[in-house]
Design an enzyme around this catalytic site. Structure first.
Site, PDB file in Angstrom:
ATOM      1  N   SER A 135     -16.694 -30.963  82.561  1.00  0.00           N
ATOM      2  CA  SER A 135     -17.469 -29.741  82.319  1.00  0.00           C
ATOM      3  C   SER A 135     -18.851 -30.156  81.830  1.00  0.00           C
ATOM      4  O   SER A 135     -19.021 -31.253  81.276  1.00  0.00           O
ATOM      5  CB  SER A 135     -16.784 -28.904  81.230  1.00  0.00           C
ATOM      6  OG  SER A 135     -17.640 -27.880  80.766  1.00  0.00           O
ATOM      7  N   TYR A 148     -12.908 -28.481  72.686  1.00  0.00           N
ATOM      8  CA  TYR A 148     -13.013 -28.408  74.152  1.00  0.00           C
ATOM      9  C   TYR A 148     -14.106 -29.348  74.660  1.00  0.00           C
ATOM     10  O   TYR A 148     -13.876 -30.135  75.583  1.00  0.00           O
ATOM     11  CB  TYR A 148     -13.314 -26.969  74.587  1.00  0.00           C
ATOM     12  CG  TYR A 148     -13.483 -26.850  76.095  1.00  0.00           C
ATOM     13  CD1 TYR A 148     -12.376 -26.900  76.938  1.00  0.00           C
ATOM     14  CD2 TYR A 148     -14.746 -26.717  76.672  1.00  0.00           C
ATOM     15  CE1 TYR A 148     -12.528 -26.827  78.318  1.00  0.00           C
ATOM     16  CE2 TYR A 148     -14.895 -26.642  78.046  1.00  0.00           C
ATOM     17  CZ  TYR A 148     -13.783 -26.691  78.868  1.00  0.00           C
ATOM     18  OH  TYR A 148     -13.923 -26.619  80.236  1.00  0.00           O
TER      19      TYR A 148
END
Ligand SMILES: NC(=O)c1ccc[n+]([C@@H]2O[C@H](COP(=O)([O-])OP(=O)(O)OC[C@H]3O[C@@H](n4cnc5c(N)ncnc54)[C@H](OP(=O)(O)O)[C@@H]3O)[C@@H](O)[C@H]2O)c1
Length: 259
Positions: A135, A148
């Protein structure tokens, strides 16, 4: 039997990978689709021309990669492509987020991804490819999305090193680093109704991310970034001190009361 294995196939980006590959696979090939939600896996399978095996597996479980390994051992397929797409995030301050969510992100996004890569590798040969969903959150530490972002930095680092290790064997690894994508991910993360405006403007579709990732994987690129704003963000995180950028992101979030 030549197969493509996709984890997170019941999700937005994973489903797009299956649909887009379905048009290009040779007739003898098929999919192994992995996710927890069997109904969504069945619905996806119904849209595919190629045969698929649906594997309902909770990747947060300690033995998930072992279960896949046992299946591979009994069927001995050639894994032409592995797409590690399963993952989730939780926004919020570290102190206020459930411990099970914090460790769950590490379990699914990192531990399962490493385990599944390891059990698939013996069944891959020259020309096989691996796509790992990292990501743009992995480019920079993110207060309010701390665990995350750290898991995705892990995926990016691991995948780039693995790409170098496997290149000589003719197995190509691509880490995919999207910014915000229109899928169920944002709702799961608790971010759907409360995002920085910049994230809304840079949001892209799952089909665009999958198409770019597949094209970059064919070109043997080790990193895939979709869209100019995310490319610009990546470059910024390479030239600007992270301390300054973390302060700037923190200030933007505080002004908008975003976790
Ligand atoms: N959407 C974004 O903004 C965005 C941005 C950058 C990176 N990513 C990454 O892209 C990947 C795909 O996300 P998406 O946008 O397609 O989100 P999504 O629609 O929410 O899909 C997530 C997928 O991960 C699977 N998954 C989650 N926890 C699992 C578990 N414990 N066991 C097995 N499977 C599990 C889900 O399967 P079940 O629902 O069947 O459990 C689902 O198939 C993720 O790794 C995510 O971190 C997303």
């Amino acid at each position: 039997m030549n197969i493509v294995i996709i984890t997170g196939a019941s999700g937005g980006i994973g489903g797009q990978f299956a649909l887009q590959l379905d048009g290009t696979l040779p007739a003898a090939d098929g999919f192994w689709l992995i996710g927890r939600n069997r109904e969504k896996l069945e619905a996806l399978a119904g849209k595919l021309r190629h045969p698929s095996r649906r594997i309902a597996l909770d990747l947060a479980g300690k033995d998930a990669s072992g279960q896949l390994g046992a299946l591979l051992e009994s069927e001995k397929p050639a894994v032409r492509m592995l797409i590690n797409c399963a993952g989730f995030g939780r926004t919020g301050s570290f102190e206020k987020t459930l411990l099970s969510d914090q460790t769950g992100q590490v379990d699914v996004n990192c531990r399962a991804l490493v385990g599944i890569t390891a059990v698939c590798l013996p069944y891959m040969r020259r020309g096989s490819r691996i796509i790992q969903l990292a990501s743009s959150a992995g480019f920079l530490p993110q207060p309010g999305f701390a665990v995350y972002a750290a898991t995705k930095a892990f995926v990016l680092s691991f995948s780039r090193a693995l790409a170098q290790e496997l290149y000589k064997k003719g197995i190509y690894v691509t880490a995919v680093c999207p910014g915000p994508v229109k899928t169920g991910f944002l709702e799961t993360a608790g971010a759907a109704g409360n995002m920085l405006p910049i994230k809304k403007y840079t949001m892209v579709s799952a089909s665009r991310v999958a198409a770019k990732a597949l094209a970059d994987s064919r070109r043997k690129r080790s990193v895939s970034v979709c869209g100019l704003p995310i490319l610009a963000f990546w470059l910024l995180t390479k030239v600007c001190p992270h301390g300054l950028l973390i302060l700037a992101v923190g200030a933007m979030k505080e002004r908008k009361s975003v976790p």
